[in-house]
Design a protein around this motif. Structure first.
Motif, PDB file in Angstrom:
ATOM      1  N   ASP A 318      80.629  -5.588   2.333  1.00 32.21           N
ATOM      2  CA  ASP A 318      82.051  -5.309   2.164  1.00 32.21           C
ATOM      3  C   ASP A 318      82.625  -4.838   3.499  1.00 32.21           C
ATOM      4  O   ASP A 318      81.932  -4.215   4.304  1.00 32.21           O
ATOM      5  CB  ASP A 318      82.275  -4.235   1.098  1.00 32.21           C
ATOM      6  CG  ASP A 318      83.748  -4.070   0.753  1.00 32.21           C
ATOM      7  OD1 ASP A 318      84.517  -5.018   1.000  1.00 32.21           O
ATOM      8  OD2 ASP A 318      84.123  -2.989   0.260  1.00 32.21           O
ATOM      9  N   PHE A 319      83.882  -5.160   3.710  1.00 32.63           N
ATOM     10  CA  PHE A 319      84.590  -4.720   4.898  1.00 32.63           C
ATOM     11  C   PHE A 319      85.686  -3.754   4.477  1.00 32.63           C
ATOM     12  O   PHE A 319      86.299  -3.902   3.417  1.00 32.63           O
ATOM     13  CB  PHE A 319      85.209  -5.898   5.651  1.00 32.63           C
ATOM     14  CG  PHE A 319      84.206  -6.760   6.364  1.00 32.63           C
ATOM     15  CD1 PHE A 319      83.639  -6.337   7.553  1.00 32.63           C
ATOM     16  CD2 PHE A 319      83.833  -7.984   5.857  1.00 32.63           C
ATOM     17  CE1 PHE A 319      82.716  -7.126   8.221  1.00 32.63           C
ATOM     18  CE2 PHE A 319      82.923  -8.778   6.510  1.00 32.63           C
ATOM     19  CZ  PHE A 319      82.351  -8.345   7.699  1.00 32.63           C
ATOM     20  N   ASP A 320      85.920  -2.785   5.326  1.00 30.22           N
ATOM     21  CA  ASP A 320      86.983  -1.824   5.066  1.00 30.22           C
ATOM     22  C   ASP A 320      88.329  -2.538   4.970  1.00 30.22           C
ATOM     23  O   ASP A 320      88.599  -3.494   5.695  1.00 30.22           O
ATOM     24  CB  ASP A 320      87.013  -0.788   6.181  1.00 30.22           C
ATOM     25  CG  ASP A 320      88.032   0.292   5.933  1.00 30.22           C
ATOM     26  OD1 ASP A 320      87.720   1.236   5.190  1.00 30.22           O
ATOM     27  OD2 ASP A 320      89.142   0.172   6.482  1.00 30.22           O
ATOM     28  N   LYS A 321      89.176  -2.070   4.069  1.00 32.00           N
ATOM     29  CA  LYS A 321      90.473  -2.721   3.859  1.00 32.00           C
ATOM     30  C   LYS A 321      91.332  -2.680   5.118  1.00 32.00           C
ATOM     31  O   LYS A 321      91.985  -3.665   5.461  1.00 32.00           O
ATOM     32  CB  LYS A 321      91.210  -2.050   2.703  1.00 32.00           C
ATOM     33  CG  LYS A 321      92.536  -2.708   2.356  1.00 32.00           C
ATOM     34  CD  LYS A 321      93.268  -1.933   1.269  1.00 32.00           C
ATOM     35  CE  LYS A 321      92.544  -1.982  -0.035  1.00 32.00           C
ATOM     36  NZ  LYS A 321      93.301  -1.327  -1.134  1.00 32.00           N
ATOM     37  N   LEU A 322      91.324  -1.566   5.815  1.00 30.66           N
ATOM     38  CA  LEU A 322      92.103  -1.475   7.048  1.00 30.66           C
ATOM     39  C   LEU A 322      91.550  -2.414   8.111  1.00 30.66           C
ATOM     40  O   LEU A 322      92.320  -3.043   8.846  1.00 30.66           O
ATOM     41  CB  LEU A 322      92.101  -0.035   7.552  1.00 30.66           C
ATOM     42  CG  LEU A 322      92.853   0.225   8.868  1.00 30.66           C
ATOM     43  CD1 LEU A 322      94.318  -0.164   8.730  1.00 30.66           C
ATOM     44  CD2 LEU A 322      92.714   1.678   9.292  1.00 30.66           C
ATOM     45  N   LEU A 323      90.222  -2.543   8.180  1.00 27.85           N
ATOM     46  CA  LEU A 323      89.620  -3.460   9.152  1.00 27.85           C
ATOM     47  C   LEU A 323      90.024  -4.896   8.856  1.00 27.85           C
ATOM     48  O   LEU A 323      90.326  -5.669   9.778  1.00 27.85           O
ATOM     49  CB  LEU A 323      88.101  -3.317   9.121  1.00 27.85           C
ATOM     50  CG  LEU A 323      87.307  -4.267  10.026  1.00 27.85           C
ATOM     51  CD1 LEU A 323      87.698  -4.061  11.484  1.00 27.85           C
ATOM     52  CD2 LEU A 323      85.814  -4.078   9.829  1.00 27.85           C
TER      53      LEU A 323
END
Length: 458
Positions: A318-323
């Motif tokens: 998973d990737f951070d939403k902000l990233l």
């Protein structure tokens, strides 16, 4: 004879100069400027009168709304409501509730960032201003050290301060399929990515008839430096971890805007060069990339990055939403930046290319020392215009649940403590003022650089 003596006796020879007189006020000074620019010819006088009337009709009511009728003291909605609305103001009153803006000011800046850790945000802002001001000042010394600070030291320090650091890494490519998640798997995948980038760089160097050694060396240095940064970010500095879903306000706006600006410019330059390349594969990839991102609205890009992209990732990745938002905004802006830079490249006379090649310069030497400095100078207005548009487009991240500055202002409208008919008007006017200050500053600096570099070729 007598006449001759009388004429000679009446002759006058000045022994001292008369004192210099001031020029008439109609020739120099503000009166002369007004006469030549505002009052002559007759149609300029009419336009001046019309402008004064319009300014009077607009600015006087605005002054009353913002200053005269503005509320500067109070503790709740009663200070900004009329008697009929349950407040203390006379009926028919309308003004800006500055006391409400003051009550929510910290939330507008930090969002939900924890109070005990907000000193870290303030330190990041101070570091950013301390590095940016001398960087943008042509006469300031130590430019090379300043650039190194802003491009290397500041991003790493800001990232650790804002997030808390102490990251844990795991595999993200082949190792995630063959072994358990671990730091070893991450570094194995990191070496694979490095090898792929070096192969691409070697192919580009061969295709442009350039020496591959500088490109390969540059890729190795970059990946090694990135590895050092990743190791630093994994160190435990004793800072409290603050997830990005606690960020908000002006902090999120500046993070997205600055990251997008810094990342989109170099990517846009490479895409512009790729679109003008003689290599069919490089040109095709550049054209497809640019046209795809230019043909999709930014809202769609953000929605895809936030909602659809996780569906295609392997389980547990998973990737951070902000990233994800940062990547989407940077790539979107890079496509527009590429077309701006390509316009500058096309404006360079063919003789500049021929002269560079006659000197025996390679492709990258020619671009770095001859072509790109001239091309970027020509398109300064277009580049800054893209930056301003990117800064304002950060408001769209609200659609994926990131509360930027404008989103934080809108979120404050649900608080019944300050619920009045002028609450939204006050919040949006304050937001407009903040956005105007940033955008106008970029515009003025762009005009200053144009005059300094003399892009008009006078």
């Amino acid at each position: 004879m007598a006449d001759t003596k009388s004429r000679s006796s009446s002759a006058f020879l000045r022994e001292t100069m008369l004192p210099q007189k001031a020029p008439p006020i109609t020739a120099v000074g503000p009166v002369a400027w007004a006469m030549s620019n505002l009052l002559t010819p007759w149609y300029n006088a009419l336009l001046t009168i019309l402008g004064i009337v319009i300014a009077y009709k607009i600015f006087l009511p605005a002054f009353d709304l913002l200053i005269v009728n503005g509320v500067w003291e109070g503790s709740n909605r009663e200070a900004c409501a009329t008697i009929a609305q349950g407040g203390i103001r006379p009926d028919g009153w309308i003004g800006i509730c500055w006391v409400y803006v003051g009550a929510y000011f910290e939330q507008f800046i930090y969002g939900s960032y924890p109070d005990p850790s907000r000193w870290r945000v303030n330190l990041v802002f101070i570091m950013f201003a301390a590095g940016l001001v001398p960087l943008l000042t042509p006469a300031a010394p130590f430019k090379r050290e300043n650039i190194l600070f802003m491009l290397v030291i500041f991003p790493v320090a800001a990232f650790i301060l804002l997030t808390g650091g102490h990251f844990h890494y795991s595999g993200f490519l082949l190792s995630s399929m063959l072994m358990e998640p671990s730091a070893l798997g991450f570094w194995i995948d990191y070496l694979i990515v490095t090898a792929i980038l070096m192969a691409i760089g070697f192919g580009v160097a061969k295709g442009t008839a350039s020496d591959p050694v500088p490109i390969l060396r540059g890729i190795l240095v970059f990946m090694a430096a990135l590895a050092v940064v990743l190791i630093i970010c994994s160190i435990n500095f004793g800072l409290r971890e603050v997830p990005t879903d606690r960020w908000g306000g002006l902090l999120v706006t500046l993070v997205i805007a600055v990251t997008g600006i810094v990342v989109s410019l170099p990517i846009g330059i490479f895409l512009a060069l790729g679109r003008r390349s003689q290599l069919p594969i490089v040109k095709l990839i550049s054209v497809v990339f640019i046209e795809f991102w230019r043909g999709v609205p930014l809202i769609t890009v953000l929605f895809m990055a936030s909602v659809v992209l996780p569906l295609f990732l392997p389980e547990g990745v998973d990737f951070d939403k902000l990233l994800r938002a940062l990547i989407g905004v940077a790539l979107f802006s890079a496509a527009y930046m590429a077309e701006v830079v390509r316009g500058g490249l096309q404006a360079i006379p063919k003789g500049q290319y021929e002269g560079a090649m006659a000197l025996g310069l390679g492709f990258w030497q020619m671009m770095r020392m001859i072509i790109l400095p001239q091309a970027l100078k020509l398109v300064i207005p277009g580049i800054v215009n893209t930056f301003i548009g990117l800064f304002k487009d950060t408001t769209l991240v609200l659609i994926i649940g990131l509360f930027d500055f404008l989103g934080q202002v809108a979120a404050s409208f649900t608080d019944p403590t300050w619920g009045t008919p002028v609450q939204k008007l006050s919040g949006y006017i304050f937001a407009a003022f903040v956005y105007f200050c940033f955008c106008f500053s970029m515009s003025r600096y762009s005009a200053y650089m144009e005059r300094r570099l003399d892009t008009g070729h006078r």
